[in-house]
Motif scaffolding. Structure first.
Motif, PDB file in Angstrom:
ATOM      1  N   ARG A   1       1.076  16.332  -4.376  1.00  0.00           N
ATOM      2  CA  ARG A   1       0.162  17.383  -3.996  1.00  0.00           C
ATOM      3  C   ARG A   1      -1.111  16.808  -3.326  1.00  0.00           C
ATOM      4  NH1 ARG A   1      -1.269  20.424  -9.878  1.00  0.00           N
ATOM      5  NH2 ARG A   1      -2.715  18.614 -10.547  1.00  0.00           N
ATOM      6  N   GLN A   2      -1.947  17.524  -2.331  1.00  0.00           N
ATOM      7  CA  GLN A   2      -3.059  16.893  -1.870  1.00  0.00           C
ATOM      8  C   GLN A   2      -4.058  18.041  -1.872  1.00  0.00           C
ATOM      9  OE1 GLN A   2      -2.795  14.470   1.766  1.00  0.00           O
ATOM     10  NE2 GLN A   2      -4.804  13.792   1.297  1.00  0.00           N
TER      11      GLN A   2
ATOM     12  N   LYS B   1      -9.321  15.116  -1.467  1.00  0.00           N
ATOM     13  CA  LYS B   1      -8.718  14.160  -2.378  1.00  0.00           C
ATOM     14  C   LYS B   1      -7.574  13.376  -1.912  1.00  0.00           C
ATOM     15  CE  LYS B   1     -10.435  16.559  -6.420  1.00  0.00           C
ATOM     16  NZ  LYS B   1     -10.112  17.225  -7.847  1.00  0.00           N
ATOM     17  N   ASP B   2      -7.051  12.259  -2.491  1.00  0.00           N
ATOM     18  CA  ASP B   2      -5.939  11.621  -2.043  1.00  0.00           C
ATOM     19  C   ASP B   2      -4.639  12.243  -2.641  1.00  0.00           C
ATOM     20  OD1 ASP B   2      -7.478   8.613  -2.818  1.00  0.00           O
ATOM     21  OD2 ASP B   2      -7.519   9.559  -1.163  1.00  0.00           O
ATOM     22  N   ARG B   3      -3.524  12.129  -1.852  1.00  0.00           N
ATOM     23  CA  ARG B   3      -2.116  12.851  -2.210  1.00  0.00           C
ATOM     24  C   ARG B   3      -2.048  12.147  -3.951  1.00  0.00           C
ATOM     25  NH1 ARG B   3       2.270  13.242   2.127  1.00  0.00           N
ATOM     26  NH2 ARG B   3       0.447  14.134   3.259  1.00  0.00           N
ATOM     27  N   GLU B   4      -1.340  12.763  -4.594  1.00  0.00           N
ATOM     28  CA  GLU B   4      -1.128  12.453  -5.928  1.00  0.00           C
ATOM     29  C   GLU B   4       0.390  12.972  -6.345  1.00  0.00           C
ATOM     30  OE1 GLU B   4      -4.057  13.990  -8.789  1.00  0.00           O
ATOM     31  OE2 GLU B   4      -3.110  16.108  -8.535  1.00  0.00           O
TER      32      GLU B   4
ATOM     33  N   ALA C   1      -3.572  23.073  -3.950  1.00  0.00           N
ATOM     34  CA  ALA C   1      -3.235  21.736  -3.145  1.00  0.00           C
ATOM     35  C   ALA C   1      -2.325  22.597  -2.032  1.00  0.00           C
ATOM     36  CB  ALA C   1      -3.050  20.777  -3.890  1.00  0.00           C
TER      37      ALA C   1
END
Length: 120
Positions: A38-39, A43-46, A87
């Motif tokens: 998810r992103q 924020k960065d994709r995690e 996200a």
């Protein structure tokens, strides 16, 4: 080539549930390791979850990943959703690794994403 199409996102109140689906092309779907990422904005994709049964600490106990090889589909059941779960959610397929880590680089194909918004 593997094509992935996510669905099931939407707007839900905190404490609610959603089930995301990811339909995959390809005759060897059962051999792919699948994951959800998810992103959130800014924020960065995690990493979220994988069919290796790994889960991010932030979702463990609330989210469940599953797959139906007969339907070439992987699911993400999300319960007790929180505003911080908001996200774009992406599914991903790894054809190179049978047990990929949480690293994005180990996944080879990505869907276009589906938006999940959790209101407080």
């Amino acid at each position: 080539q593997v094509q992935l199409v996510e669905s099931g996102g939407g707007l839900v109140q905190a404490g609610g549930s959603l089930r995301l689906s990811c339909a995959a092309s390809g005759r060897t779907f059962s051999s792919y390791a699948m994951g959800w990422f998810r992103q959130a904005p800014g924020k960065d994709r995690e990493f979220v979850a994988a069919t290796t049964m790994d889960y991010a600490a932030s979702v463990k106990g609330r989210f469940t990943i599953s797959r139906d090889n007969g339907k070439n589909t992987v699911y993400l059941q999300m319960n007790n959703l929180k505003p911080e779960d908001t996200a774009v959610y992406y599914c991903a397929a790894s054809v190179r690794f049978t047990s990929p880590t949480m690293a994005m680089e180990q996944y080879d194909y990505w869907g276009q994403g589906t938006q999940v918004t959790v209101s407080s």
